[in-house]
Scaffold this motif. Structure first.
Motif, short mmCIF file in Angstrom:
data_model
loop_
_atom_site.label_atom_id
_atom_site.label_comp_id
_atom_site.label_asym_id
_atom_site.label_seq_id
_atom_site.Cartn_x
_atom_site.Cartn_y
_atom_site.Cartn_z
N ALA A 195 14.64 10.89 31.02
CA ALA A 195 15.36 12.11 30.67
C ALA A 195 14.43 13.32 30.70
N THR B 261 18.86 17.05 27.72
CA THR B 261 19.08 15.61 27.87
C THR B 261 18.83 14.86 26.57
N LEU C 237 19.19 10.43 23.20
CA LEU C 237 19.97 11.04 24.28
C LEU C 237 21.17 11.78 23.70
N VAL D 162 24.53 12.44 31.88
CA VAL D 162 24.32 13.89 31.91
C VAL D 162 24.29 14.32 33.36
N LEU E 29 21.68 12.14 35.53
CA LEU E 29 20.50 11.59 34.87
C LEU E 29 20.34 10.10 35.12
#
Length: 394
Positions: A45, A63, A74, A213, A239
């Motif tokens: 992330a 993130t 997260l 994400v 992500l």
């Protein structure tokens, strides 16, 4: 006492001396294993956000954040379907759209806590339950709460991070309807269609839900130009790849939110205190002119305000309408209602002062003032103030 014969050559005893103990909670062990499993995801992330910023430095990307325990997690773990107050669900039983509007209005009544740090990646976010219990939240917590409420109804909803012409950095909720996308502002409760020219959202930067994400890599980030199909990798950089093993992480949200009732007598006392304070302030703001109060108009306004909160009835009944028409025969009336979430009395005073209605220098001006507070669970209050000036017709 030693009962052994003196001829015995030797023997020994065993006894235990308790010095203390150490307890390892099972939840702590689970957190440790979970943390070790998430190290790779958190590192991924961090790299993802860094790469996104390198391409579009002015766009927002978040993130990971810190929870109230100071643990970095997260943002996807904040998204989970949660139940709104039952009181809101019982009002419009046959109108789901009206219910959604009311829930958005409820979220907008939670006072806003300003961001302490404007740098992405160093934010501390509360859970939706904590946001409700404390009756305060930042922009992202408002959006997460509204998103979770929409998920409760089976809506396809995501949190949108971007920038607004009016508010700067914002967090909206994006819902995908049958043939269009809707943009919800959780701080105002307003809903805008994607191609609404009056939508204040200026830039759509990233999206997230409970599983991933997405960062907007389209050249034009204005809502009207953005292609919201985040499954297209040429428009949205994600992500976590599909079927990534680390995505199935337990949400930090509770199974459900338990709401508490608001004390109605406390609300009535607060309403009376605000009304008395505003009347005194208006007279203070007019030191050189006398301040006269029109009781008839005040009575009419007091009946109107409760109907404005839900908008389920006619604002003015036939009897009130006839009274209002009689007033209009003798007065020019100027005024409007103001609605705001309750934070403190001073905020209400400031809002009234900024209208400037009290500054009328016209001779023989009269005033009417009415205050109404609509209570919601957990001491979340909607304050209405109607201030009007009445000038006699010559």
């Amino acid at each position: 006492q030693d009962h052994c014969f003196r001829s015995c050559s030797g023997h020994s005893y065993v006894r235990k001396n308790w010095l203390g103990s150490i307890v390892f909670p099972f939840s702590a062990l689970l957190q440790q294993s979970e943390f070790s499993d998430q190290i790779d995801v958190l590192e991924r992330a961090h790299i993802f956000a860094k790469n996104c910023k390198a391409v579009f430095p002015n766009r927002r990307i978040t993130t990971t954040v810190f929870n109230h325990d100071g643990i970095q997690i997260l943002v996807t773990r904040y998204i989970k379907a949660l139940n709104p107050p039952q009181q809101l669900l019982d009002i419009f039983l046959r109108d789901s759209n009206a219910t959604l509007d009311l829930i958005a209005h409820f979220v907008s009544l939670i006072p806003l806590m300003p961001d302490l740090d404007e740098n992405d990646g160093f934010d501390i976010w509360m859970t939706s339950e904590r946001c409700i219990s404390l009756a305060i939240g930042n922009k992202e917590e408002h959006a997460i709460l509204l998103c979770n409420f929409f998920l409760y109804f089976g809506k396809k909803a995501l949190v949108l991070l971007g920038t607004s012409i009016l508010e700067g950095r914002v967090a909206y909720v994006l819902t995908h309807e049958t043939d269009e996308y809707l943009l919800w502002n959780p701080l105002t409760g307003q809903c805008h269609r994607q191609f609404d020219p009056f939508c204040p959202l200026q830039s759509v930067d990233c999206l997230f839900d409970d599983g991933n994400v997405w960062f907007n890599i389209q050249q034009n980030s204005t809502p009207m130009a953005v292609y919201f199909d985040y499954s297209k990798e040429s428009f949205w950089k994600q992500l976590l790849p599909k079927n990534f093993q680390g995505t199935q992480v337990q949400s930090i949200q509770p199974e459900e939110i338990i709401y508490s009732d608001t004390n109605k007598s406390m609300v009535d006392d607060l309403k009376n205190r605000i009304e008395r304070t505003l009347k005194c302030k208006i007279m203070e703001w007019r030191p050189k002119q006398p301040t006269r109060w029109n009781r008839q108009c005040t009575s009419i306004l007091r009946h109107i305000l409760p109907k404005l909160e839900l908008g389920t009835e006619r604002f003015v009944s036939s009897e009130e309408e006839s009274e209002f028409e009689r007033l209009l025969q003798f007065y020019w009336i100027a005024g409007f209602p103001i609605q705001m979430p309750y934070t403190n009395v001073q905020t209400v005073i400031d809002a009234m002062y900024q209208t400037g209605i009290h500054s009328s220098e016209y001779p023989q001006t009269e005033f009417a003032l009415a205050v109404y507070i609509h209570p919601y669970p957990n001491n979340i209050l909607s304050v209405w103030v109607y201030l009007a000036s009445l000038t006699r017709r010559q």
